[in-house]
Design a protein around this motif. Structure first.
Motif, PDB file in Angstrom:
ATOM      1  N   ALA A  13      31.503 -25.518 -29.541  1.00  0.00           N
ATOM      2  CA  ALA A  13      30.726 -25.322 -28.524  1.00  0.00           C
ATOM      3  C   ALA A  13      28.819 -26.667 -28.447  1.00  0.00           C
ATOM      4  O   ALA A  13      28.293 -27.013 -27.460  1.00  0.00           O
ATOM      5  CB  ALA A  13      29.720 -24.070 -29.117  1.00  0.00           C
ATOM      6  N   ASP A  14      28.517 -26.805 -29.949  1.00  0.00           N
ATOM      7  CA  ASP A  14      27.590 -27.635 -30.396  1.00  0.00           C
ATOM      8  C   ASP A  14      28.516 -29.311 -29.646  1.00  0.00           C
ATOM      9  O   ASP A  14      27.554 -29.616 -28.432  1.00  0.00           O
ATOM     10  CB  ASP A  14      26.645 -28.134 -31.040  1.00  0.00           C
ATOM     11  CG  ASP A  14      25.862 -28.969 -31.470  1.00  0.00           C
ATOM     12  OD1 ASP A  14      25.099 -28.987 -31.061  1.00  0.00           O
ATOM     13  OD2 ASP A  14      26.393 -29.563 -31.979  1.00  0.00           O
ATOM     14  N   GLU A  15      29.407 -29.315 -29.963  1.00  0.00           N
ATOM     15  CA  GLU A  15      30.131 -30.783 -29.065  1.00  0.00           C
ATOM     16  C   GLU A  15      30.003 -30.956 -27.744  1.00  0.00           C
ATOM     17  O   GLU A  15      29.642 -31.643 -27.338  1.00  0.00           O
ATOM     18  CB  GLU A  15      31.575 -31.393 -30.063  1.00  0.00           C
ATOM     19  CG  GLU A  15      32.108 -32.382 -29.405  1.00  0.00           C
ATOM     20  CD  GLU A  15      33.249 -32.082 -30.244  1.00  0.00           C
ATOM     21  OE1 GLU A  15      33.814 -33.099 -31.088  1.00  0.00           O
ATOM     22  OE2 GLU A  15      33.844 -31.542 -29.828  1.00  0.00           O
ATOM     23  N   ASP A  25      21.506 -22.163 -35.204  1.00  0.00           N
ATOM     24  CA  ASP A  25      20.681 -23.537 -35.422  1.00  0.00           C
ATOM     25  C   ASP A  25      19.739 -24.141 -34.279  1.00  0.00           C
ATOM     26  O   ASP A  25      18.697 -24.381 -34.726  1.00  0.00           O
ATOM     27  CB  ASP A  25      20.907 -24.366 -36.529  1.00  0.00           C
ATOM     28  CG  ASP A  25      22.476 -25.399 -35.684  1.00  0.00           C
ATOM     29  OD1 ASP A  25      22.855 -25.262 -34.669  1.00  0.00           O
ATOM     30  OD2 ASP A  25      22.660 -26.322 -35.778  1.00  0.00           O
ATOM     31  N   HIS A  26      20.413 -23.480 -33.623  1.00  0.00           N
ATOM     32  CA  HIS A  26      19.408 -24.537 -31.980  1.00  0.00           C
ATOM     33  C   HIS A  26      20.320 -23.755 -31.195  1.00  0.00           C
ATOM     34  O   HIS A  26      21.562 -23.992 -30.913  1.00  0.00           O
ATOM     35  CB  HIS A  26      18.592 -25.565 -32.395  1.00  0.00           C
ATOM     36  CG  HIS A  26      20.400 -26.572 -33.096  1.00  0.00           C
ATOM     37  ND1 HIS A  26      20.922 -26.904 -31.524  1.00  0.00           N
ATOM     38  CD2 HIS A  26      20.909 -27.569 -33.441  1.00  0.00           C
ATOM     39  CE1 HIS A  26      21.374 -27.874 -32.224  1.00  0.00           C
ATOM     40  NE2 HIS A  26      22.042 -27.830 -32.632  1.00  0.00           N
ATOM     41  N   GLY A  27      19.149 -24.457 -29.520  1.00  0.00           N
ATOM     42  CA  GLY A  27      20.102 -24.694 -28.407  1.00  0.00           C
ATOM     43  C   GLY A  27      19.868 -25.822 -27.740  1.00  0.00           C
ATOM     44  O   GLY A  27      20.562 -26.441 -28.842  1.00  0.00           O
ATOM     45  N   HIS A  28      20.157 -26.051 -26.044  1.00  0.00           N
ATOM     46  CA  HIS A  28      20.555 -27.514 -26.411  1.00  0.00           C
ATOM     47  C   HIS A  28      19.670 -27.547 -24.766  1.00  0.00           C
ATOM     48  O   HIS A  28      19.168 -26.549 -24.103  1.00  0.00           O
ATOM     49  CB  HIS A  28      21.706 -27.214 -25.408  1.00  0.00           C
ATOM     50  CG  HIS A  28      22.919 -27.954 -26.631  1.00  0.00           C
ATOM     51  ND1 HIS A  28      23.349 -29.455 -26.628  1.00  0.00           N
ATOM     52  CD2 HIS A  28      23.699 -27.010 -27.525  1.00  0.00           C
ATOM     53  CE1 HIS A  28      23.595 -29.715 -27.750  1.00  0.00           C
ATOM     54  NE2 HIS A  28      24.160 -27.935 -28.020  1.00  0.00           N
ATOM     55  N   VAL A  29      19.075 -28.775 -24.379  1.00  0.00           N
ATOM     56  CA  VAL A  29      18.278 -28.654 -23.160  1.00  0.00           C
ATOM     57  C   VAL A  29      19.183 -29.194 -22.309  1.00  0.00           C
ATOM     58  O   VAL A  29      20.613 -28.688 -22.340  1.00  0.00           O
ATOM     59  CB  VAL A  29      17.281 -29.730 -23.020  1.00  0.00           C
ATOM     60  CG1 VAL A  29      16.878 -29.492 -23.799  1.00  0.00           C
ATOM     61  CG2 VAL A  29      18.509 -30.836 -22.939  1.00  0.00           C
ATOM     62  N   GLY A  78      28.217 -29.278 -25.583  1.00  0.00           N
ATOM     63  CA  GLY A  78      27.234 -29.506 -24.675  1.00  0.00           C
ATOM     64  C   GLY A  78      26.376 -30.671 -24.976  1.00  0.00           C
ATOM     65  O   GLY A  78      26.137 -31.391 -23.861  1.00  0.00           O
ATOM     66  N   HIS A  79      26.914 -31.209 -26.425  1.00  0.00           N
ATOM     67  CA  HIS A  79      26.214 -32.417 -26.234  1.00  0.00           C
ATOM     68  C   HIS A  79      27.190 -33.708 -25.067  1.00  0.00           C
ATOM     69  O   HIS A  79      26.139 -34.738 -24.269  1.00  0.00           O
ATOM     70  CB  HIS A  79      26.508 -33.048 -27.267  1.00  0.00           C
ATOM     71  CG  HIS A  79      25.210 -33.191 -28.698  1.00  0.00           C
ATOM     72  ND1 HIS A  79      24.287 -33.659 -28.845  1.00  0.00           N
ATOM     73  CD2 HIS A  79      25.775 -32.374 -29.627  1.00  0.00           C
ATOM     74  CE1 HIS A  79      23.449 -33.111 -29.040  1.00  0.00           C
ATOM     75  NE2 HIS A  79      24.194 -32.551 -29.923  1.00  0.00           N
ATOM     76  N   SER A  80      28.238 -33.480 -24.848  1.00  0.00           N
ATOM     77  CA  SER A  80      29.211 -34.139 -24.399  1.00  0.00           C
ATOM     78  C   SER A  80      29.320 -33.936 -22.549  1.00  0.00           C
ATOM     79  O   SER A  80      29.194 -34.984 -21.767  1.00  0.00           O
ATOM     80  CB  SER A  80      30.674 -34.060 -24.158  1.00  0.00           C
ATOM     81  OG  SER A  80      30.793 -34.428 -25.809  1.00  0.00           O
ATOM     82  N   ILE A 108      27.832 -20.422 -35.540  1.00  0.00           N
ATOM     83  CA  ILE A 108      27.688 -21.211 -34.562  1.00  0.00           C
ATOM     84  C   ILE A 108      26.672 -22.298 -33.817  1.00  0.00           C
ATOM     85  O   ILE A 108      26.342 -22.104 -33.532  1.00  0.00           O
ATOM     86  CB  ILE A 108      27.970 -20.355 -33.666  1.00  0.00           C
ATOM     87  CG1 ILE A 108      29.584 -19.148 -33.733  1.00  0.00           C
ATOM     88  CG2 ILE A 108      28.657 -20.414 -32.092  1.00  0.00           C
ATOM     89  CD1 ILE A 108      29.154 -18.313 -33.236  1.00  0.00           C
ATOM     90  N   ASP A 109      27.267 -23.568 -34.380  1.00  0.00           N
ATOM     91  CA  ASP A 109      26.273 -24.205 -33.833  1.00  0.00           C
ATOM     92  C   ASP A 109      25.813 -24.939 -32.468  1.00  0.00           C
ATOM     93  O   ASP A 109      27.049 -24.717 -31.866  1.00  0.00           O
ATOM     94  CB  ASP A 109      26.728 -26.001 -34.700  1.00  0.00           C
ATOM     95  CG  ASP A 109      26.064 -26.465 -35.038  1.00  0.00           C
ATOM     96  OD1 ASP A 109      25.150 -27.358 -33.300  1.00  0.00           O
ATOM     97  OD2 ASP A 109      25.019 -27.798 -36.233  1.00  0.00           O
ATOM     98  N   GLY A 110      25.128 -24.725 -32.209  1.00  0.00           N
ATOM     99  CA  GLY A 110      24.190 -25.071 -30.749  1.00  0.00           C
ATOM    100  C   GLY A 110      24.763 -24.004 -29.863  1.00  0.00           C
ATOM    101  O   GLY A 110      24.978 -24.620 -28.659  1.00  0.00           O
ATOM    102  N   GLY A 157      21.700 -31.932 -25.792  1.00  0.00           N
ATOM    103  CA  GLY A 157      20.480 -32.543 -26.520  1.00  0.00           C
ATOM    104  C   GLY A 157      19.831 -31.773 -26.851  1.00  0.00           C
ATOM    105  O   GLY A 157      19.686 -30.580 -26.699  1.00  0.00           O
ATOM    106  N   HIS A 158      19.283 -31.478 -27.947  1.00  0.00           N
ATOM    107  CA  HIS A 158      17.988 -31.004 -28.722  1.00  0.00           C
ATOM    108  C   HIS A 158      17.694 -31.572 -29.715  1.00  0.00           C
ATOM    109  O   HIS A 158      17.665 -32.759 -30.286  1.00  0.00           O
ATOM    110  CB  HIS A 158      19.109 -29.409 -29.836  1.00  0.00           C
ATOM    111  CG  HIS A 158      19.913 -30.098 -30.040  1.00  0.00           C
ATOM    112  ND1 HIS A 158      19.915 -30.055 -31.605  1.00  0.00           N
ATOM    113  CD2 HIS A 158      20.924 -30.133 -29.698  1.00  0.00           C
ATOM    114  CE1 HIS A 158      21.279 -30.781 -32.160  1.00  0.00           C
ATOM    115  NE2 HIS A 158      21.775 -30.587 -30.714  1.00  0.00           N
ATOM    116  N   GLY A 159      16.404 -31.419 -30.339  1.00  0.00           N
ATOM    117  CA  GLY A 159      15.974 -31.852 -30.853  1.00  0.00           C
ATOM    118  C   GLY A 159      14.107 -31.598 -31.442  1.00  0.00           C
ATOM    119  O   GLY A 159      13.473 -31.743 -32.379  1.00  0.00           O
TER     120      GLY A 159
END
Ligand SMILES: [Zn+2]
Length: 268
Positions: A167-169, A217-221, A171-173, A10-12, A225-227
């Motif tokens: 979910a990742d998408e 693979d990662h969370g989000h601020v 989070g970005h939007s 489950i991405d992000g 966004g993430h990185g």
């Protein structure tokens, strides 16, 4: 009889947000009854390096995927866990389905999951690639879920990877505070529930032993966004639930690059 594996990516996903929302009952019940460990991903906290590590059991230095462009990668020498399961035992059937093309689509960059064309032609390896970047992950994840549930019910592959990115998408939007992110989590949770029940039915019908594993693979601020290397971006987890068998006895602290080998050891 060897344990069959289904790894769901489950991405992000920020697990705490999912659990606190009470909109992810399937995920909550798997965590409650399964093996659970926190994972800390390495920076850069991007999907390319993150999934490459989780799926191949390699560090960033080993797979050389530094971002989502995959240029100069070393993945041809770092086979994914489906391929490794096949190399261990050449009767192994494998299945992968994802809407993010670099994970599965041989036409583009990567892919992290090897094509293995001869095994695909022999129906030992089946790959479903969709394009959520173009068509959006709400719709594409639903397609991935439907085709994966069908594959579990009809074929029950020995080792599978199924990936969701709604979910990742979101989070970005929209960021990860507020309704949009939680709505996306809730949709992904319903896909998880369908897969869980497909496996429970197989276990009831065929007395199979399954291990269902969930990770990110990662969370989000907060604003999306993430990185970078903040704790919230690096936070991941592993949930592993035995169905028709015990939960795995993995140690309480594991590294992201350990997961692939731990999974394969359950097949030994
Ligand atoms: Zn992302």
């Amino acid at each position: 009889m060897k344990t069959k594996i289904l790894l769901i990516g489950i991405d992000g996903l920020i697990l705490n947000t999912a659990l606190e929302s009470k909109r992810a009952p399937a995920l909550a019940s798997l965590k409650e009854s399964g093996y659970y460990a926190e994972l800390t991903m390495d920076a850069p906290t991007l999907s390319g390096p993150g999934w490459s590590t989780l799926l191949t059991g390699s560090t960033h230095a080993q797979h050389a995927v530094v971002d989502n462009r995959f240029s100069g990668h070393n993945l041809l020498y770092r086979p994914d866990f489906l391929s490794r399961a096949y190399y261990q035992d050449q009767s192994t059937t494998t299945f992968a389905a994802a809407g993010w093309p670099p994970l599965v689509d041989p036409a583009g960059v990567g892919p992290v999951i090897h094509e293995r064309r001869e095994q695909a032609r022999a129906n030992l390896h089946r790959v479903i690639a969709r394009d959520g970047e173009t068509y959006g992950y709400e719709r594409v994840d639903a397609e991935i879920a439907t085709v994966s549930v069908f594959a579990m019910e009809k074929f029950g592959p020995d080792v599978s990877f199924v990936y969701f990115c709604d979910a990742d998408e979101a989070g970005h939007s929209h960021g990860v505070i507020g309704a949009h992110y939680v709505e996306a989590i809730s949709r992904v949770d319903s896909h998880l529930a369908r897969l869980h029940s497909a496996i429970e039915q197989r276990v009831g019908r065929y007395k199979e032993e399954w291990l269902m594993i969930v990770t990110t693979d990662h969370g989000h601020v907060d604003e999306g966004g993430h990185g970078s290397d903040s704790p919230q971006e690096r936070a991941s987890f592993v949930i592993a639930k035995g169905i028709g068998r015990e939960n795995p006895k993995w140690s309480a602290k594991i590294a992201p690059e350990d997961l692939a080998s731990l999974i394969l050891d359950e097949r030994a």
